[in-house]
Design a protein around this motif. Structure first.
Motif, PDB file in Angstrom:
ATOM      1  N   GLU A  53      -7.015   3.486  -3.175  1.00  0.00           N
ATOM      2  CA  GLU A  53      -7.345   1.811  -2.875  1.00  0.00           C
ATOM      3  C   GLU A  53      -9.509   1.673  -2.867  1.00  0.00           C
ATOM      4  O   GLU A  53     -10.187   0.731  -3.320  1.00  0.00           O
ATOM      5  CB  GLU A  53      -7.260   1.593  -1.791  1.00  0.00           C
ATOM      6  CG  GLU A  53      -7.264   0.371  -0.742  1.00  0.00           C
ATOM      7  CD  GLU A  53      -7.144  -0.229  -0.381  1.00  0.00           C
ATOM      8  OE1 GLU A  53      -6.109  -1.817  -0.121  1.00  0.00           O
ATOM      9  OE2 GLU A  53      -7.152  -0.288   0.993  1.00  0.00           O
ATOM     10  N   ASN A  54     -10.105   3.336  -2.669  1.00  0.00           N
ATOM     11  CA  ASN A  54     -11.683   3.117  -2.497  1.00  0.00           C
ATOM     12  C   ASN A  54     -12.011   4.394  -3.065  1.00  0.00           C
ATOM     13  O   ASN A  54     -11.961   5.458  -2.705  1.00  0.00           O
ATOM     14  CB  ASN A  54     -11.963   3.263  -0.832  1.00  0.00           C
ATOM     15  CG  ASN A  54     -13.808   3.827  -0.842  1.00  0.00           C
ATOM     16  OD1 ASN A  54     -13.948   3.525  -1.756  1.00  0.00           O
ATOM     17  ND2 ASN A  54     -14.106   3.496   0.403  1.00  0.00           N
ATOM     18  N   LYS A  90       0.497  -1.396  -0.005  1.00  0.00           N
ATOM     19  CA  LYS A  90      -0.505   0.011  -0.096  1.00  0.00           C
ATOM     20  C   LYS A  90       0.870   1.169  -0.010  1.00  0.00           C
ATOM     21  O   LYS A  90       1.704   1.072   0.375  1.00  0.00           O
ATOM     22  CB  LYS A  90      -1.099  -0.252   0.977  1.00  0.00           C
ATOM     23  CG  LYS A  90      -1.836  -1.726   1.265  1.00  0.00           C
ATOM     24  CD  LYS A  90      -2.869  -1.170   0.210  1.00  0.00           C
ATOM     25  CE  LYS A  90      -3.653  -2.338   0.492  1.00  0.00           C
ATOM     26  NZ  LYS A  90      -4.378  -2.977  -0.983  1.00  0.00           N
ATOM     27  N   THR A 103      -5.133   5.998   1.908  1.00  0.00           N
ATOM     28  CA  THR A 103      -4.554   4.463   0.906  1.00  0.00           C
ATOM     29  C   THR A 103      -4.515   4.246  -0.362  1.00  0.00           C
ATOM     30  O   THR A 103      -5.790   3.758  -0.775  1.00  0.00           O
ATOM     31  CB  THR A 103      -5.124   3.268   2.153  1.00  0.00           C
ATOM     32  OG1 THR A 103      -4.528   3.486   3.502  1.00  0.00           O
ATOM     33  CG2 THR A 103      -4.635   2.034   1.886  1.00  0.00           C
ATOM     34  N   LEU A 104      -4.172   3.759  -1.203  1.00  0.00           N
ATOM     35  CA  LEU A 104      -4.008   3.277  -2.432  1.00  0.00           C
ATOM     36  C   LEU A 104      -2.468   2.753  -2.593  1.00  0.00           C
ATOM     37  O   LEU A 104      -2.155   2.135  -2.291  1.00  0.00           O
ATOM     38  CB  LEU A 104      -2.782   4.359  -3.376  1.00  0.00           C
ATOM     39  CG  LEU A 104      -3.263   6.184  -3.293  1.00  0.00           C
ATOM     40  CD1 LEU A 104      -3.613   6.695  -2.037  1.00  0.00           C
ATOM     41  CD2 LEU A 104      -1.661   6.939  -4.883  1.00  0.00           C
ATOM     42  N   PHE A 105      -3.628   1.782  -3.195  1.00  0.00           N
ATOM     43  CA  PHE A 105      -2.821  -0.160  -3.447  1.00  0.00           C
ATOM     44  C   PHE A 105      -2.030   0.078  -4.887  1.00  0.00           C
ATOM     45  O   PHE A 105      -1.872   1.614  -5.444  1.00  0.00           O
ATOM     46  CB  PHE A 105      -4.022  -0.702  -4.530  1.00  0.00           C
ATOM     47  CG  PHE A 105      -4.626  -0.460  -5.499  1.00  0.00           C
ATOM     48  CD1 PHE A 105      -4.536  -1.096  -7.121  1.00  0.00           C
ATOM     49  CD2 PHE A 105      -5.964   1.044  -5.717  1.00  0.00           C
ATOM     50  CE1 PHE A 105      -4.888  -0.412  -8.286  1.00  0.00           C
ATOM     51  CE2 PHE A 105      -6.897   0.831  -7.201  1.00  0.00           C
ATOM     52  CZ  PHE A 105      -5.860   0.035  -8.695  1.00  0.00           C
TER      53      PHE A 105
END
Length: 167
Positions: free
Chosen positions: A117-118, A95, A106-108
């Protein structure tokens, strides 16, 4: 040099977005630390704002070209999509954390890029960028090296306003 980095960023963004054919970007205008750009992709236009970090750590490693961008792709119904791009492969299934003032997002990761992420949090991240003072990105390379980048948010609101009518 900045134009070379921009061209590389566009090539990476195009690759990451899965767009087969795109023309070279046109710089619309520079707003302090953020530039506004556009290019034609097939029959639709893509617009984005982009900045480079003012600080990279650790200083002892080669970070390659590093960018934070927010793109508009009206032809794909994508509006204000934040993305981190680095010059090295990110650790798989890791992440990336984006911190604006005291708020974390938060990033994937995939390859050398990261996205929110979302997706429902994308507008909140963009809003935080407009009102924030600085943006910090914390990531981990495929080799396990912890890296971080600090960006100025000076000019982000004006740059985003410039691309809001991208069609």
């Amino acid at each position: 040099m900045f134009v070379r980095k921009l061209t590389l960023a566009l090539a990476l963004a195009v690759t990451g977005a899965g767009i087969a054919a795109a023309q070279s970007p046109t710089r619309i205008q520079q707003f302090n630390a953020w530039g506004a750009y556009s290019y034609q992709s097939g029959k639709s236009k893509v617009c984005y704002v982009l900045s480079v970090p003012k600080e990279k750590t650790p200083a002892s490693v080669d970070h390659g070209d590093v960018f934070f961008l927010v793109s508009q792709r009206p032809g794909q119904n994508i509006s204000y999509e934040p993305q981190v791009m680095v010059g090295y492969p990110l650790q798989e299934n890791s992440k990336v954390t984006v911190t604006i003032d005291q708020k974390n997002f938060t990033l994937f990761t995939k390859g050398n890029s990261a996205w929110v992420e979302n997706a429902a949090e994308e507008p909140a991240l963009v809003t935080a960028m407009k009102s924030g003072k600085s943006l910090k990105v914390a990531a981990k390379s495929r080799k396990g090296t912890a890296t971080s980048y600090t960006y100025s948010l000076s000019g982000i609101s004006a740059a985003l306003k410039q691309i809001e009518s991208c069609k």
